[in-house]
Design an enzyme around this catalytic site. Structure first.
Site, short mmCIF file in Angstrom:
data_model
loop_
_atom_site.label_atom_id
_atom_site.label_comp_id
_atom_site.label_asym_id
_atom_site.label_seq_id
_atom_site.Cartn_x
_atom_site.Cartn_y
_atom_site.Cartn_z
N LYS A 1 99.66 23.01 -4.45
CA LYS A 1 98.79 22.91 -3.27
C LYS A 1 99.01 24.11 -2.34
O LYS A 1 98.07 24.68 -1.81
CB LYS A 1 99.05 21.57 -2.55
CG LYS A 1 98.54 20.39 -3.36
CD LYS A 1 99.04 19.03 -2.91
CE LYS A 1 98.60 17.98 -3.93
NZ LYS A 1 99.11 16.63 -3.65
N GLN B 1 103.23 14.00 0.54
CA GLN B 1 103.22 13.82 -0.92
C GLN B 1 103.77 12.43 -1.29
O GLN B 1 104.88 12.07 -0.89
CB GLN B 1 104.05 14.93 -1.58
CG GLN B 1 103.96 14.93 -3.10
CD GLN B 1 102.57 15.24 -3.63
OE1 GLN B 1 101.86 16.10 -3.12
NE2 GLN B 1 102.14 14.50 -4.65
N ASP C 1 94.06 13.96 2.92
CA ASP C 1 94.16 13.16 1.69
C ASP C 1 93.23 11.95 1.76
O ASP C 1 93.02 11.27 0.75
CB ASP C 1 95.61 12.68 1.50
CG ASP C 1 96.28 13.33 0.30
OD1 ASP C 1 95.56 13.91 -0.53
OD2 ASP C 1 97.51 13.25 0.21
#
Ligand code: NDP
Length: 303
Positions: free
Chosen positions: A54, A98, A121
């Site tokens: 990422k 994460q 997200d």
């Protein structure tokens, strides 16, 4: 029939190039460089790899990333304080925590704390709740399901009025994928581990999104001829030789592994109208859509 292969790598590259151009244009116009903060709790090998992909994508597309690694034994309070700091930092446009988190941490409370304008997200309960409500729009859609819908549209698959079956009901893939399909006017059935007779459920599916984490479970003869099959699964299985014995790696001496999806690709591609390969299907789209969301976060925060 041989299915049209939906090339996720090529489509993801196109999306990334579009983001790159828009980032360059906004910087040329004197606006800020979009920035993503990545919060990594502990050192899980897969999580470290995902976070580094990422960050690399941000760099390639002209965006900034701030890496925030914290120890696996961080307290709930310290992690929440970090999220609050990132929420308050005007240089940070997107916050990505994460997952999964170590079991002593309350994931829901952490995700709930992320400012919805920075929730790239799309996992905050407000963004997910808006996805589930008629007439409401989330600010961000979770990246993997967003990528699945994008692939269907790029391939020219008609979603409106289609019978769609989503295999899996997780918060990060299955459920948001099903909600997105409903928003696109598909008629949706969700399959999970308690579903009876899955082949019968799939029989009338014009669209299948498989996200169960079971290697090659969906067989070719479960699929309606001409259906569009999006395979989200990523599963490692041993590589076997002609006699069915595991092939050992010359380097490590351990059995070699290969990645396969939740669908038996060789069988399915002979029946389906469209299919995504694994690897090279949904996987590259997840990061591409994260980049789309990060740019969008910067644009929202410009206003
Ligand atoms: P989860 O384990 O969180 O969820 C799996 C879902 O599948 C659950 O809803 C479960 O049902 C259902 N399920 C499990 N076994 C069966 C079965 N035998 N029959 C029917 N349903 C079953 O997984 P995720 O959603 O996180 O991930 C799914 C897959 O997608 C994994 O392979 C993962 O690696 C991959 N993935 C790929 C990404 C990408 O970028 N390409 C991103 C994220 C995930 P129940 O709810 O009843 O337990």
């Amino acid at each position: 029939m041989t299915a049209q292969i939906i090339d996720g790598t090529a489509i993801a590259l196109k999306v990334r190039n579009e983001v790159k151009e828009k980032v360059a244009a906004r910087i040329a116009a004197g606006k800020s460089q979009p920035a993503l903060a990545t919060v990594l709790v502990g050192e899980r090998v897969d999580s470290v790899a995902y976070v580094s992909m990422k960050q690399k994508a941000c760099a390639e597309l002209g965006m900034t990333s701030y890496h925030k690694p914290v120890p696996a034994d961080i307290s709930q309070e310290d992690l929440e304080n970090l999220i609050k700091e990132l929420n308050a930092d005007p240089k940070v446009n997107g916050i990505l925590v994460q997952l999964p988190l170590p079991s002593h941490l309350d994931e829901e409370r952490v995700l709930q704390l992320i400012n919805i304008e920075k929730d790239v997200d799309g996992f905050s309960p407000i963004n997910l709740g808006r996805l589930a409500q008629k007439g409401r729009e989330p600010l961000f859609v979770p990246c993997t399901p967003y990528g699945c819908i994008y692939l269907l549209k790029e391939a020219g698959v008609t979603i409106k009025g289609a019978n769609a079956v989503v295999l899996g009901r997780s918060n990060i893939v299955g459920m948001p994928a099903a909600l997105l399909l409903v928003k696109e006017d598909a008629t949706v059935t969700i399959v999970h581990s308690r579903t009876k007779d899955i082949p019968a459920v799939l029989k009338n599916a014009d669209i299948i999104i498989a996200a169960i984490g079971r290697a090659q479970m969906v067989r070719g003869d479960w699929i309606k001829p001409g259906a569009a099959v999006i395979d989200v699964g990523i599963n490692g299985i041993p590589v076997l030789d002609d006699k069915g014995n595991p092939v050992l790696s010359e380097k490590t001496g351990k059995p070699k592994q290969k990645l396969v999806g939740d669908v038996n690709y060789d069988e399915a591609k002979e029946v389906a109208g469209f299919i995504t390969p694994v690897p090279g299907g949904v996987g590259p789209m997840t990061i591409a859509m994260l980049m789309v969301n990060t740019l969008r976060a910067a644009e929202i925060q410009d206003q």
